[in-house]
Design a protein around this motif. Structure first.
Motif, mmCIF file in Angstrom:
data_model
loop_
_atom_site.group_PDB
_atom_site.id
_atom_site.type_symbol
_atom_site.label_atom_id
_atom_site.label_comp_id
_atom_site.label_asym_id
_atom_site.label_seq_id
_atom_site.Cartn_x
_atom_site.Cartn_y
_atom_site.Cartn_z
ATOM 1 N N GLU A 59 0.704 -1.316 -0.086
ATOM 2 C CA GLU A 59 0.003 0.018 -0.146
ATOM 3 C C GLU A 59 0.817 1.232 -0.154
ATOM 4 N N LYS A 62 2.800 1.550 -3.216
ATOM 5 C CA LYS A 62 2.089 1.924 -4.346
ATOM 6 C C LYS A 62 1.700 3.433 -4.542
ATOM 7 N N LYS A 65 6.408 5.624 -4.207
ATOM 8 C CA LYS A 65 7.444 4.448 -4.584
ATOM 9 C C LYS A 65 8.696 5.032 -4.027
#
Length: 147
Positions: A59, A62, A65
């Protein structure tokens, strides 16, 4: 007042409203702020999630990065974790019962805390963290440096 005045006023109000909306909803790009909003705080720069470390790290990665990531959960089990390096942060996602404990540290603090996990892979951060390539962003200077 003329119709032209009302049209210009309406368009101006719509543009201003759109700018305000974007400013309010915009993420500032900081993993730390996003983590603090997403997960339950349990201490200073420490958060908790009921999800497993792999799911939490996915999570976070995403949304923000990481420059690099070290995952030693398979090798070390409950003694391991997932460690993500950002230019100005180190995020650790560690097993905590049935969920995860998430820590957010400065580059030097996180590198020191998790050196046994990341020391063989990451270089020591500079005084200003790492650049986007993962290199120390400042290595000193002064007379005779680099010789």
């Amino acid at each position: 007042m003329s119709r032209k005045f009302w049209v210009i006023g309406g368009i101006s109000a719509a543009v201003i409203a759109a700018i305000v909306l974007v400013a309010v909803l915009k993420d500032d790009g900081s993993p730390q702020k996003w983590i603090s909003k997403k997960y339950s705080r349990i201490g200073v720069d420490t958060y908790r999630s009921p999800k497993a470390p792999a799911a939490v790290a996915a999570e976070i990665d995403k949304k923000h990065k990481a420059i690099d990531r070290v995952d030693d959960l398979v090798a070390l089990g409950a003694l391991g974790g997932i460690f993500m390096r950002y230019p100005k942060l180190v995020v650790g996602v560690l097993p905590d019962g049935t969920g995860s404990r998430i820590t957010v540290d400065t580059p030097s603090g996180g590198y020191g805390r998790y050196h046994s996990h990341v020391g063989g892979r990451w270089s020591s951060p500079g005084t200003n963290g790492w650049n986007s390539s993962g290199i120390a962003s400042f290595r000193g200077g002064g007379p005779g440096s680099g010789k």
